[in-house]
Design a protein around this motif. Structure first.
Motif, short mmCIF file in Angstrom:
data_model
loop_
_atom_site.label_atom_id
_atom_site.label_comp_id
_atom_site.label_asym_id
_atom_site.label_seq_id
_atom_site.Cartn_x
_atom_site.Cartn_y
_atom_site.Cartn_z
N ARG A 1 -40.31 -21.88 -46.01
CA ARG A 1 -41.76 -22.82 -45.57
C ARG A 1 -41.14 -24.10 -45.01
O ARG A 1 -42.03 -24.97 -44.64
N ARG A 2 -39.75 -24.31 -45.10
CA ARG A 2 -39.51 -25.62 -44.55
C ARG A 2 -39.14 -25.41 -43.06
O ARG A 2 -38.64 -24.50 -42.66
N ARG A 3 -39.63 -26.73 -42.45
CA ARG A 3 -39.40 -26.51 -40.92
C ARG A 3 -38.80 -27.95 -40.55
O ARG A 3 -39.27 -29.02 -41.03
N TRP A 4 -38.06 -27.92 -39.69
CA TRP A 4 -37.32 -29.13 -39.43
C TRP A 4 -36.88 -29.31 -37.88
O TRP A 4 -36.54 -28.13 -37.45
N TRP A 5 -36.65 -30.69 -37.41
CA TRP A 5 -36.44 -30.74 -35.85
C TRP A 5 -35.40 -31.84 -35.80
O TRP A 5 -35.37 -32.69 -36.56
N ASN A 6 -34.53 -31.42 -34.73
CA ASN A 6 -33.58 -32.66 -34.57
C ASN A 6 -34.29 -33.83 -33.53
O ASN A 6 -35.01 -33.39 -32.77
N VAL A 7 -33.63 -35.05 -33.40
CA VAL A 7 -33.94 -35.98 -32.77
C VAL A 7 -33.76 -35.52 -31.32
O VAL A 7 -33.05 -34.73 -30.82
N PRO B 1 -28.31 -34.29 -36.95
CA PRO B 1 -29.07 -35.21 -36.36
C PRO B 1 -30.62 -34.90 -36.61
O PRO B 1 -31.60 -34.73 -35.63
N VAL B 2 -30.93 -34.38 -37.89
CA VAL B 2 -32.37 -34.18 -38.13
C VAL B 2 -33.47 -35.40 -38.04
O VAL B 2 -33.10 -36.39 -38.54
N GLY B 3 -34.40 -34.95 -37.21
CA GLY B 3 -35.46 -36.32 -36.82
C GLY B 3 -36.68 -36.16 -37.83
O GLY B 3 -37.56 -37.12 -37.74
N GLY B 4 -36.85 -35.09 -38.48
CA GLY B 4 -38.18 -34.95 -39.16
C GLY B 4 -38.26 -33.48 -39.67
O GLY B 4 -37.49 -32.70 -39.54
N GLU B 5 -39.00 -33.44 -41.11
CA GLU B 5 -39.32 -32.13 -41.49
C GLU B 5 -40.80 -31.93 -42.09
O GLU B 5 -41.19 -33.03 -42.44
N GLU B 6 -41.06 -30.72 -42.51
CA GLU B 6 -42.43 -30.48 -43.03
C GLU B 6 -42.25 -29.32 -43.86
O GLU B 6 -41.30 -28.60 -43.53
N LEU B 7 -43.05 -29.30 -44.96
CA LEU B 7 -43.20 -27.99 -45.87
C LEU B 7 -44.37 -27.55 -45.55
O LEU B 7 -45.42 -28.20 -45.95
N LEU B 8 -44.57 -26.10 -45.02
CA LEU B 8 -45.96 -25.56 -44.96
C LEU B 8 -46.61 -25.36 -46.15
O LEU B 8 -46.17 -24.87 -47.27
N ASP B 9 -47.80 -25.82 -46.47
CA ASP B 9 -48.48 -25.29 -47.68
C ASP B 9 -49.05 -24.09 -47.46
O ASP B 9 -48.87 -23.32 -46.46
N GLU B 10 -49.71 -23.32 -48.50
CA GLU B 10 -50.12 -22.05 -48.59
C GLU B 10 -51.18 -21.79 -47.38
O GLU B 10 -51.08 -20.61 -46.61
N GLY B 11 -52.22 -22.84 -47.39
CA GLY B 11 -53.05 -22.32 -46.14
C GLY B 11 -52.30 -22.27 -44.81
O GLY B 11 -52.73 -21.61 -43.98
N ASP B 12 -51.44 -23.44 -44.55
CA ASP B 12 -50.80 -23.29 -43.26
C ASP B 12 -49.94 -22.19 -42.87
O ASP B 12 -50.05 -21.45 -41.87
N ALA B 13 -49.27 -21.81 -44.06
CA ALA B 13 -48.52 -20.40 -43.76
C ALA B 13 -49.34 -19.17 -43.79
O ALA B 13 -48.83 -18.41 -42.79
N TYR B 14 -50.45 -19.26 -44.28
CA TYR B 14 -51.48 -18.18 -44.14
C TYR B 14 -51.92 -18.32 -42.72
O TYR B 14 -51.69 -16.86 -42.12
N LEU B 15 -52.24 -19.27 -42.30
CA LEU B 15 -52.70 -19.40 -40.78
C LEU B 15 -51.64 -18.76 -39.78
O LEU B 15 -51.97 -18.01 -38.97
N GLU B 16 -50.38 -19.48 -40.10
CA GLU B 16 -49.30 -19.07 -39.11
C GLU B 16 -49.29 -17.71 -39.30
O GLU B 16 -49.00 -16.94 -38.12
N GLU B 17 -49.20 -16.99 -40.34
CA GLU B 17 -48.81 -15.64 -40.34
C GLU B 17 -49.74 -14.65 -39.63
O GLU B 17 -49.37 -13.61 -39.02
N VAL B 18 -51.17 -15.05 -39.96
CA VAL B 18 -52.23 -14.42 -38.99
C VAL B 18 -52.02 -14.34 -37.76
O VAL B 18 -51.98 -13.57 -36.82
N PHE B 19 -51.82 -15.74 -37.29
CA PHE B 19 -51.46 -16.02 -35.75
C PHE B 19 -50.50 -15.14 -35.20
O PHE B 19 -50.62 -14.60 -33.91
N LEU B 20 -49.38 -15.23 -35.85
CA LEU B 20 -48.12 -14.44 -35.37
C LEU B 20 -48.41 -13.03 -35.56
O LEU B 20 -47.90 -12.21 -34.41
N ARG B 21 -48.83 -12.39 -36.42
CA ARG B 21 -49.07 -11.06 -36.49
C ARG B 21 -50.01 -10.43 -35.27
O ARG B 21 -49.99 -9.31 -34.80
N LEU B 22 -50.91 -11.43 -35.11
CA LEU B 22 -52.00 -11.10 -33.91
C LEU B 22 -51.47 -11.04 -32.56
O LEU B 22 -51.42 -10.05 -31.67
N ARG B 23 -50.56 -12.04 -32.40
CA ARG B 23 -50.11 -12.34 -31.11
C ARG B 23 -49.03 -11.05 -30.69
O ARG B 23 -48.57 -11.10 -29.42
#
Ligand code: SF4
Length: 369
Positions: A272-278, A294-316
């Motif tokens: 559930r961790r996402r991070w990105w370079n500068v 060179p990590v510029g930021g990061e986020e941890l997906l919570d359960e709701g975000d992870a669910y939304l992402e999974e539905v979106f990706l499975r549909l696409r």
């Protein structure tokens, strides 16, 4: 654990007016330092990925083929020494038709690259000019023939539809020309106008009209029918492939497999961790040359975000979601209006549904918020 590696090369010959990628013209003097920094970043990150088998590598940009084939091959060779790279790894390089020839493509093929993804965009001179692309349709045909002669059996052509001045007839000719070349894979993207680009500013000033959504919808439907008739399977909203030639690297993103991004602005994901370079190449170089990630930021997906992402990706990717995940009163109207089918307990979008994917996801998932 299977994972992918993405390497970002931010250099381009010129900057196209619609582009909001992390890409620059005129930074050629940074190339040797940039190649060394990619190698250094790969070495810094490799220990964290010791438990991953790398099933795909993707060099994207920017225009990776503005760097010499020898350097690109050495980058892939270095990854093989640092990571557990699968013996059947898919290795893609993005190319601009004007930056490759038989010799450079042959060098990449010998260096382990198995797949070429070429930015064709259109076979209509006027559309290419409107997109501010440098190349001509003839360059795509020449580069494609060179790719075949160099031994590539897996080639993608990227197309864009809906630019100012493009008609349905012109798009039909572009699709027909692309199909006539018989690539294994075709990506077709609707042009989107990003505000912080020259095109976005021209649209804001009223100098250029916004792409017409109805025309783009017609263009999408035309792509669906012509590519289906030509034997390409539609496996993601903007991607079609001959059976067995679906892009393994991109499917990894859409199936939420871990991936490591190397280079300026590259994104990574693991569980559930996402991070990105500068993003700015100079800042990226200075950080890596200082021996730091060179990590510029990061986020941890919570359960709701992870669910939304999974539905979106499975549909696409037309895999759909189990109907047990979605309340009937949410799904039924979409099934009744022909945007979704209920395929034995799995809700799968139709091609019309793909045009309204965001609305579909929001309509199906609002219950979790
Ligand atoms: S070639 Fe691609 S990455 Fe480079 S400016 Fe044009 S659209 Fe952007």
């Amino acid at each position: 654990m299977s994972a992918g590696i993405y390497m970002h090369v931010p250099f381009c010959l010129t900057r196209c007016g619609y582009c909001d990628f992390n890409a620059y013209e005129g930074l050629d003097e940074l190339k040797p330092r940039y190649v060394r920094a990619l190698l250094a970043e790969a070495a810094l990150t490799a220990p964290e990925w010791h438990d991953a088998e790398i099933s795909s590598v993707f060099l994207g940009g920017g225009t990776p083929t503005t760097i010499t084939s020898a350097d690109l091959a050495s980058l892939f060779g270095a990854l093989c020494g640092l990571f557990d790279v699968a013996s059947d790894v898919e290795v893609t390089v993005e190319a601009n038709p004007d930056t490759v020839d038989l010799e450079s493509l042959g060098g990449l093929r010998e260096g382990g690259f198995t797949r070429l993804s070429m930015g064709a965009q259109s076979f209509d001179h006027r559309v290419l000019r409107s997109l501010e692309r440098l190349h001509a349709p003839g360059s795509v045909r020449r580069a494609f023939a060179a790719a075949r002669a160099a031994g590539y059996a897996n080639v993608n052509l990227d197309l864009i539809y809906g630019a100012h001045g493009e008609t349905l007839e012109s798009w039909e000719r572009t699709l027909a020309e692309a199909i006539a070349l018989a690539p294994e894979h075709i990506s077709a993207y609707a042009l989107t106008v990003e505000p912080a680009t020259p095109l976005g500013r021209a649209v804001a000033r009223g100098d250029v009209p916004e792409p017409d959504p109805d025309t783009q919808a017609d263009m999408f439907q035309l792509a669906c029918s012509m590519l289906r008739d030509a034997g390409y399977g539609h496996y993601e909203v903007s991607n079609w492939a001959r059976p067995g030639y679906e892009c393994r690297h991109n499917l990894g993103y859409w199936r939420r497999q871990p991936y490591l991004g190397l280079g300026a602005g590259a994104h990574s994901s693991r569980h559930r961790r996402r991070w990105w370079n500068v993003r700015p190449p100079e800042e990226y170089l200075a950080t890596v040359e200082g021996g730091r990630l060179p990590v510029g930021g990061e986020e941890l997906l919570d359960e709701g975000d992870a669910y939304l992402e999974e539905v979106f990706l499975r549909l696409r990717i037309f895999e759909g979601v189990p109907s047990s995940w979605i309340e009937d009163e949410r799904a039924d109207p979409f099934v009744a209006s022909g945007l979704l089918t209920d395929d034995d307990g799995t809700l799968v979008p139709t091609e019309s549904g793909m045009l309204l994917l965001n609305e579909l996801v929001l309509g199906l998932t609002a219950a979790v918020y």
